[in-house]
Write an enzyme that holds these catalytic residues in place. Structure first.
Site, mmCIF file in Angstrom:
data_model
loop_
_atom_site.group_PDB
_atom_site.id
_atom_site.type_symbol
_atom_site.label_atom_id
_atom_site.label_comp_id
_atom_site.label_asym_id
_atom_site.label_seq_id
_atom_site.Cartn_x
_atom_site.Cartn_y
_atom_site.Cartn_z
ATOM 1 N N LYS A 102 0.783 -1.056 0.133
ATOM 2 C CA LYS A 102 -0.140 0.091 -0.068
ATOM 3 C C LYS A 102 0.796 1.249 0.033
ATOM 4 O O LYS A 102 0.513 2.174 -0.847
ATOM 5 C CB LYS A 102 -0.832 -0.034 1.287
ATOM 6 N N ASN A 103 1.807 1.311 0.879
ATOM 7 C CA ASN A 103 2.625 2.406 0.972
ATOM 8 C C ASN A 103 3.480 2.848 -0.121
ATOM 9 O O ASN A 103 4.179 4.006 -0.117
ATOM 10 C CB ASN A 103 3.372 2.621 2.340
ATOM 11 N N ASP A 136 4.581 0.340 11.985
ATOM 12 C CA ASP A 136 3.420 -0.137 11.642
ATOM 13 C C ASP A 136 3.345 -1.457 12.154
ATOM 14 O O ASP A 136 2.053 -2.106 11.987
ATOM 15 C CB ASP A 136 3.373 -0.122 10.141
ATOM 16 N N ARG A 193 -4.205 10.396 3.614
ATOM 17 C CA ARG A 193 -3.139 11.339 3.866
ATOM 18 C C ARG A 193 -1.979 11.225 2.932
ATOM 19 O O ARG A 193 -1.110 12.232 2.696
ATOM 20 C CB ARG A 193 -2.475 11.108 5.500
ATOM 21 N N ASP A 239 -2.677 18.198 11.405
ATOM 22 C CA ASP A 239 -1.176 18.449 10.966
ATOM 23 C C ASP A 239 -0.976 20.228 10.687
ATOM 24 O O ASP A 239 -2.064 20.754 10.406
ATOM 25 C CB ASP A 239 -1.002 17.926 9.718
HETATM 26 C C1 UD1 Z 1 4.810 6.659 6.378
HETATM 27 C C2 UD1 Z 1 3.930 5.653 6.221
HETATM 28 C C3 UD1 Z 1 3.227 4.881 7.436
HETATM 29 C C4 UD1 Z 1 4.644 4.737 8.690
HETATM 30 C C5 UD1 Z 1 5.689 5.852 8.305
HETATM 31 C C6 UD1 Z 1 6.972 5.379 9.438
HETATM 32 C C7 UD1 Z 1 2.797 6.069 4.138
HETATM 33 C C8 UD1 Z 1 1.330 6.357 3.503
HETATM 34 N N1 UD1 Z 1 2.634 6.002 5.477
HETATM 35 O O1 UD1 Z 1 4.095 7.653 6.728
HETATM 36 O O2 UD1 Z 1 2.609 3.964 7.766
HETATM 37 O O3 UD1 Z 1 4.109 4.567 9.872
HETATM 38 O O4 UD1 Z 1 5.958 6.281 7.200
HETATM 39 O O5 UD1 Z 1 7.343 4.495 8.898
HETATM 40 O O6 UD1 Z 1 3.836 5.614 3.437
HETATM 41 N N2 UD1 Z 1 7.512 14.431 10.572
HETATM 42 C C9 UD1 Z 1 7.615 15.682 10.792
HETATM 43 N N3 UD1 Z 1 7.814 16.300 9.864
HETATM 44 C C10 UD1 Z 1 7.497 16.049 8.509
HETATM 45 C C11 UD1 Z 1 7.344 14.636 8.428
HETATM 46 C C12 UD1 Z 1 7.326 13.902 9.279
HETATM 47 O O7 UD1 Z 1 7.791 16.191 12.105
HETATM 48 O O8 UD1 Z 1 7.728 17.071 7.433
HETATM 49 C C13 UD1 Z 1 7.521 13.296 11.693
HETATM 50 C C14 UD1 Z 1 6.021 12.747 11.869
HETATM 51 O O9 UD1 Z 1 5.213 13.450 12.847
HETATM 52 C C15 UD1 Z 1 6.168 11.303 12.321
HETATM 53 C C16 UD1 Z 1 7.667 11.143 11.986
HETATM 54 O O10 UD1 Z 1 8.290 12.184 11.617
HETATM 55 O O11 UD1 Z 1 6.266 11.528 13.741
HETATM 56 C C17 UD1 Z 1 7.690 9.810 10.866
HETATM 57 O O12 UD1 Z 1 6.933 10.461 9.703
HETATM 58 P P1 UD1 Z 1 7.266 9.951 8.148
HETATM 59 O O13 UD1 Z 1 8.435 8.953 8.248
HETATM 60 O O14 UD1 Z 1 7.060 11.254 7.369
HETATM 61 O O15 UD1 Z 1 5.901 9.025 8.113
HETATM 62 P P2 UD1 Z 1 4.911 9.271 6.973
HETATM 63 O O16 UD1 Z 1 5.781 9.240 5.407
HETATM 64 O O17 UD1 Z 1 3.535 10.219 7.188
#
Ligand code: UD1
Length: 429
Positions: A23-24, A311, A95, A119
């Site tokens: 999915k991701n 996850d 998202r 967010d």
């Molecule tokens: C993706 C996955 C999700 C998984 C996560 C971590 C998808 C659709 N989702 O989510 O299933 O749990 O990776 O492996 O692929 N953060 C910030 N600022 C930013 C971006 C992120 O502070 O600009 C923080 C987030 O709040 C969070 C952490 O970084 O606490 C991890 O986020 P991120 O790695 O970006 O996860 P996603 O891409 O949202």
């Protein structure tokens, strides 16, 4: 009508189960298609509602999308000129819609993507995406609930260092940098297999990328990309789900299509705890050799890849709830991702939350009860917990589970579980 699963406890899951595309990865690869005019095809796509939502988002940008869920194929015909707005109603539902930001600003010089609920730039979520695009020369601001990025004269290569290896930010910056002028160096990037998959697809479209899968990605910008055909990599989180389901129910499952290398840490934890873990010609197998003996509890601390995936954290909780001994589960990626704990407690699990840690004390058997899924993974983990509970467990909020697991109950039944989908008659809105 809301639905729930009725899970009869006492099942030992035995047999084989297949995993399809992640999915991701799948959702981001649909965004990658925006980067090239023409017909791009994705295969091994999961049959989940999120793909439908992403397809709708692309249609509203002007793409002709054909999704054959049964065959697992998405064909996207991308026009020369695209829209640039991703509406709140779709972003709120998915998202991952945020991943159109990079491709749209790179191709059209503008993207307006609704800020997902909960967010805000500067707190949680999108600051790293925004800073990366700004470094590439885009102007980024928030207006009326939208993140607006503009680059009327195109993007230019830059040196970027992420404060944290965010998966989403790495993807957006990479998808923008491939069409920027000159070289982009991105340091401290996410190393997840899904990043390697996206980079692989981009390279097959003519992008020049080095280092995907390591902590530093180097991109040489090109003027244009061409459409391609790409097979989505197997879903490591679904594969990990089955590994934990086998261990928790003291069963024996071959995960066909599962890639053991993508689950290094979780499979090592299970092996150290007494489970039999082996690679097979078609994937890998997890089995509990002595069904009378409870495998040992183990400590888990979630970390960016190749660490233990956040996850799979709810599955580690479900496993530890019935494992022998006590353990600590630590969540390092997301705040407040412990909603599974209160539901497991309803099933008789013995756990205490302390900040971002959970102390678990295994009990021999849980006790079936009604519980509520709060997201994809916690929902699936509660179903697994229901399989090791006395009596039956009603897991409501099945729509969450359906977002990550195509035909979950059919897979469970084929492994010997008694799980039914039924209307959630007791739900009052
Ligand atoms: C993706 C996955 C999700 C998984 C996560 C971590 C998808 C659709 N989702 O989510 O299933 O749990 O990776 O492996 O692929 N953060 C910030 N600022 C930013 C971006 C992120 O502070 O600009 C923080 C987030 O709040 C969070 C952490 O970084 O606490 C991890 O986020 P991120 O790695 O970006 O996860 P996603 O891409 O949202």
């Amino acid at each position: 009508m809301r639905e729930r699963f009725r899970v009869v406890g006492g099942a030992r899951l035995v047999g084989e189960v297949a995993v399809v595309g992640a999915k991701n990865s799948a959702l981001k690869l649909m965004a990658v298609a925006l980067l090239a005019q023409g017909r791009t095809t994705l295969t091994n796509m999961p049959a989940i509602v999120d793909v439908r939502i992403m397809a709708e988002l692309l249609r509203r940008l002007g793409v002709v999308v054909d999704y054959d869920a049964e065959a697992g194929v998405v064909v996207m015909d991308v026009p020369a000129s695209l829209g640039h707005r991703a509406d709140y109603e779709l972003v709120r539902a998915l998202r991952a819609s945020i991943s159109v930001l990079g491709p749209l600003v790179a191709r059209m010089g503008e993207a307006d993507v609704a800020v997902p609920g909960g967010d805000a730039i500067g707190s949680r979520g999108l600051d790293l995406h925004a800073a990366g695009l700004e470094a590439l020369g885009a102007e980024v601001h928030v207006a009326h609930g939208y993140l607006v990025a503009t680059a009327p004269h195109g993007l230019r290569g830059a040196e970027i260092r992420l404060e944290f290896p965010s998966v989403g930010a790495t993807e957006n910056i990479l998808m923008a940098a491939v069409l920027a002028r000159g070289r982009t160096i991105i340091d401290n990037v996410a190393r997840e297999p899904e990043i390697v998959d996206i980079a692989g697809m981009l390279v097959s479209m003519g992008a020049r990328i080095d280092g995907a899968g390591s902590g530093r990605i180097v991109v040489e910008g090109v003027d244009a990309l061409r459409p391609t055909e790409h097979r989505v990599l197997p879903d490591r989180i679904a594969a990990g789900t089955w590994a934990f389901a086998a261990a928790t129910t003291r069963g024996d499952i071959e995960v066909v299509g599962g890639v053991a290398e993508h689950l290094g840490v979780p499979l090592r934890c299970l092996a150290d705890a007494g489970c039999h873990v082996e690679r097979t010609a078609r994937g890998f197998r997890v089995a509990v050799p002595d069904e009378a003996a409870r495998p040992a509890a183990f400590d888990v601390a979630t970390l960016p890849y190749p660490g233990f995936p956040t996850d799979l954290q709810p599955f580690a909780l479900a496993y530890n709830s019935v494992a022998e001994g006590s353990a600590m589960v630590t969540e390092n990626l997301f705040e407040a991702r412990f909603r599974t704990v209160q539901e497991l407690a309803r099933l008789g699990a013995d756990m205490q939350v302390d900040g971002h840690h959970v102390m678990t004390h295994g009990v021999p058997l849980l006790s079936g009860a009604p519980v509520e899924s709060s997201d994809i993974r916690s929902g699936a983990a509660l179903v697994v917990a229901g399989l090791v509970a006395d009596g039956y467990t009603l897991v409501s909020g099945v729509h969450h589970i359906d977002r990550g697991y195509p035909r979950f109950e059919a897979s469970l039944r084929s492994l010997g579980a008694d799980v039914k989908r039924e209307p959630d008659e007791d739900w009052y809105e």
